[in-house]
Write an enzyme that holds these catalytic residues in place. Structure first.
Site, mmCIF file in Angstrom:
data_model
loop_
_atom_site.group_PDB
_atom_site.id
_atom_site.type_symbol
_atom_site.label_atom_id
_atom_site.label_comp_id
_atom_site.label_asym_id
_atom_site.label_seq_id
_atom_site.Cartn_x
_atom_site.Cartn_y
_atom_site.Cartn_z
ATOM 1 N N SER A 119 0.832 -1.208 0.000
ATOM 2 C CA SER A 119 0.000 0.000 0.000
ATOM 3 C C SER A 119 0.863 1.254 0.000
ATOM 4 O O SER A 119 0.391 2.325 -0.346
ATOM 5 C CB SER A 119 -0.873 0.046 1.255
ATOM 6 O OG SER A 119 -1.619 -1.113 1.383
ATOM 7 N N HIS A 140 -2.005 -3.608 -6.535
ATOM 8 C CA HIS A 140 -2.602 -3.256 -5.238
ATOM 9 C C HIS A 140 -4.082 -3.630 -5.235
ATOM 10 O O HIS A 140 -4.894 -2.981 -5.873
ATOM 11 C CB HIS A 140 -2.404 -1.745 -5.018
ATOM 12 C CG HIS A 140 -2.847 -1.268 -3.681
ATOM 13 N ND1 HIS A 140 -3.573 -0.115 -3.498
ATOM 14 C CD2 HIS A 140 -2.666 -1.787 -2.446
ATOM 15 C CE1 HIS A 140 -3.805 0.058 -2.210
ATOM 16 N NE2 HIS A 140 -3.267 -0.950 -1.555
ATOM 17 N N GLU A 152 -5.296 -1.676 -8.492
ATOM 18 C CA GLU A 152 -4.497 -0.523 -8.935
ATOM 19 C C GLU A 152 -3.143 -1.068 -9.342
ATOM 20 O O GLU A 152 -2.439 -1.639 -8.493
ATOM 21 C CB GLU A 152 -4.238 0.426 -7.758
ATOM 22 C CG GLU A 152 -5.268 1.449 -7.480
ATOM 23 C CD GLU A 152 -4.825 2.395 -6.340
ATOM 24 O OE1 GLU A 152 -5.058 3.588 -6.473
ATOM 25 O OE2 GLU A 152 -4.276 1.953 -5.331
ATOM 26 N N ASN A 190 -5.472 5.572 -1.862
ATOM 27 C CA ASN A 190 -5.071 6.056 -0.536
ATOM 28 C C ASN A 190 -4.680 7.529 -0.541
ATOM 29 O O ASN A 190 -4.838 8.220 0.464
ATOM 30 C CB ASN A 190 -3.949 5.201 0.041
ATOM 31 C CG ASN A 190 -4.504 3.889 0.576
ATOM 32 O OD1 ASN A 190 -5.633 3.841 1.064
ATOM 33 N ND2 ASN A 190 -3.743 2.823 0.476
HETATM 34 P P1 NAD Z 1 -1.059 -9.596 7.189
HETATM 35 O O1 NAD Z 1 -0.232 -9.262 8.376
HETATM 36 O O2 NAD Z 1 -2.474 -10.056 7.371
HETATM 37 O O3 NAD Z 1 -0.308 -10.729 6.339
HETATM 38 C C1 NAD Z 1 1.049 -10.734 6.060
HETATM 39 C C2 NAD Z 1 1.506 -12.182 5.986
HETATM 40 O O4 NAD Z 1 2.802 -12.225 5.421
HETATM 41 C C3 NAD Z 1 1.595 -12.868 7.357
HETATM 42 O O5 NAD Z 1 0.765 -14.021 7.336
HETATM 43 C C4 NAD Z 1 3.077 -13.247 7.476
HETATM 44 O O6 NAD Z 1 3.289 -14.493 8.119
HETATM 45 C C5 NAD Z 1 3.487 -13.300 6.017
HETATM 46 N N1 NAD Z 1 4.917 -13.157 5.745
HETATM 47 C C6 NAD Z 1 5.785 -12.288 6.285
HETATM 48 N N2 NAD Z 1 7.022 -12.460 5.723
HETATM 49 C C7 NAD Z 1 6.887 -13.442 4.801
HETATM 50 C C8 NAD Z 1 7.773 -14.072 3.883
HETATM 51 N N3 NAD Z 1 9.031 -13.699 3.764
HETATM 52 N N4 NAD Z 1 7.267 -15.058 3.096
HETATM 53 C C9 NAD Z 1 5.977 -15.433 3.181
HETATM 54 N N5 NAD Z 1 5.086 -14.862 4.026
HETATM 55 C C10 NAD Z 1 5.548 -13.879 4.819
HETATM 56 O O7 NAD Z 1 -0.996 -8.316 6.243
HETATM 57 P P2 NAD Z 1 -1.990 -7.886 5.059
HETATM 58 O O8 NAD Z 1 -3.011 -6.946 5.592
HETATM 59 O O9 NAD Z 1 -2.401 -9.110 4.301
HETATM 60 O O10 NAD Z 1 -1.003 -6.998 4.166
HETATM 61 C C11 NAD Z 1 -0.101 -7.583 3.267
HETATM 62 C C12 NAD Z 1 0.323 -6.543 2.253
HETATM 63 O O11 NAD Z 1 -0.840 -6.054 1.573
HETATM 64 C C13 NAD Z 1 0.998 -5.312 2.859
HETATM 65 O O12 NAD Z 1 2.020 -4.894 1.986
HETATM 66 C C14 NAD Z 1 -0.134 -4.279 2.921
HETATM 67 O O13 NAD Z 1 0.326 -2.962 2.854
HETATM 68 C C15 NAD Z 1 -0.893 -4.637 1.665
HETATM 69 N N6 NAD Z 1 -2.313 -4.243 1.632
HETATM 70 C C16 NAD Z 1 -3.105 -4.365 2.734
HETATM 71 C C17 NAD Z 1 -4.460 -3.995 2.675
HETATM 72 C C18 NAD Z 1 -5.388 -4.159 3.862
HETATM 73 O O14 NAD Z 1 -6.543 -3.703 3.794
HETATM 74 N N7 NAD Z 1 -4.966 -4.805 4.938
HETATM 75 C C19 NAD Z 1 -5.008 -3.545 1.448
HETATM 76 C C20 NAD Z 1 -4.157 -3.456 0.329
HETATM 77 C C21 NAD Z 1 -2.821 -3.806 0.440
#
Ligand code: NAD
Length: 286
Positions: A119, A140, A152, A190
């Site tokens: 993000s 995204h 996106e 965002n």
């Molecule tokens: P989350 O914490 O729910 O999930 C992240 C996962 O990544 C965890 O399960 C963790 O164990 C895993 N992880 C960490 N290092 C790793 C590795 N080296 N290999 C494999 N797995 C690994 O987070 P999320 O909310 O799913 O966010 C993930 C990404 O998506 C971030 O970059 C965030 O900015 C982006 N994002 C989030 C949202 C939202 O609404 N939460 C929306 C769009 C984008």
């Protein structure tokens, strides 16, 4: 190159949704998590999401089973070696993402696109961690991925037209509307959404109106499905604060400066729906 086998790294909130939608749309998916516990968490999230899709008549039992059959779960990054595209959805941490992109660069064929669901991290910075910046871009997605209709795509400074074209076709194959943004913090959604959400927190902070009335006013007054404070609870107060801080750091515009109330709530552990409390209390519903 024809994309058939897609690697997804990270099976958290977003990764599990990306895995689900990709498998439901006919691709073979290799899903990678850090350990068995995280892998099980991702599988559970995906299965309950597919259960909801089934209940709502969005998929049939046979389609669900076929999609599940297309997913391989692993904790070994090497299993992504033969993927035609890799989508990264790990925690929002620049160093960890750079390390992962460097490892994927060594592991996968040189023509493979490496996409990030970040993000706020710079796509150009992720590209610089590889020997193929022209093949690195942002993809995204929005939560919940199978339900939300948008992806996106983000073009880094050195991302090629060919990469953007291939990713556009991939996004459309996932039944998403594709928009293209330049690599600036916040991209399109965002950039416009975060100041609005921070404004709603300031309105609470200054006792301008109650939480419920701010939400009701914006919901019924602008025709959006939920008010800004409910939306903040869904997105995560911690996630929003992180993105706002990155945007403020980049633009130094007070519009992106997080109000003290938001930081206090995050420090107090009120992260929103995901951990039971934010502007509203979800503990009884858990
Ligand atoms: P989350 O914490 O729910 O999930 C992240 C996962 O990544 C965890 O399960 C963790 O164990 C895993 N992880 C960490 N290092 C790793 C590795 N080296 N290999 C494999 N797995 C690994 O987070 P999320 O909310 O799913 O966010 C993930 C990404 O998506 C971030 O970059 C965030 O900015 C982006 N994002 C989030 C949202 C939202 O609404 N939460 C929306 C769009 C984008």
């Amino acid at each position: 190159m024809n994309i058939e086998r897609v690697g997804v790294v990270g099976a958290g909130l977003m990764g599990s949704g990306i895995i689900e939608q990709t498998a439901r749309c006919g691709f073979t998916v290799v899903a990678r998590e850090v350990d068995d516990r995280a892998l099980e968490g991702g599988k559970k999230r995906l299965q309950s999401s597919m259960g909801r899709a089934l209940e709502r008549g969005k998929i049939t039992g046979a389609e669900r089973d076929e999609a599940l059959g297309r997913i391989t779960w692993t904790t070994d990054l090497n299993d992504l070696r033969d993927c035609d595209l890799v989508v990264e959805a790990i925690v929002e941490n620049l160093e960890l993402k750079k390390q992962l992109f460097a490892a994927l660069d060594r592991l996968t064929r040189p023509e493979v696109i490496l996409a990030s669901n970040t993000s706020s991290v710079s796509i150009t910075a992720l590209g610089a961690a590889t020997s193929r910046p022209e093949k690195v871009a942002g993809a995204h997605f929005f939560n919940p991925v199978p339900v939300m209709g948008l992806v996106e795509l983000v073009r880094g400074l050195l991302t090629s037209d060919e990469t953007m074209d291939q990713l556009r076709r991939f996004g459309e194959a996932l039944n998403k509307k594709v928009v293209i943004a330049r690599d600036t913090p916040g991209f399109i959604v965002n950039l416009l959404l975060v100041p609005y959400l921070l404004g709603a927190v300031r309105a609470v902070e200054t006792n301008m109106a109650s939480v419920e009335d701010i939400d009701t006013a914006m919901k019924l007054g602008t025709g959006v499905p939920m008010g800004p404070l409910t939306l903040l609870d869904f997105v995560g107060l911690d996630t929003t604060l992180y993105i706002a801080d990155v945007m403020y750091e980049e633009f130094k515009d007070p519009m992106y400066a997080a109000p003290p109330l938001l930081r206090k709530m995050v420090n107090a552990g009120l992260h929103g729906k995901k951990n039971g409390r934010g502007f509203y209390d979800y503990r009884d519903a858990r």
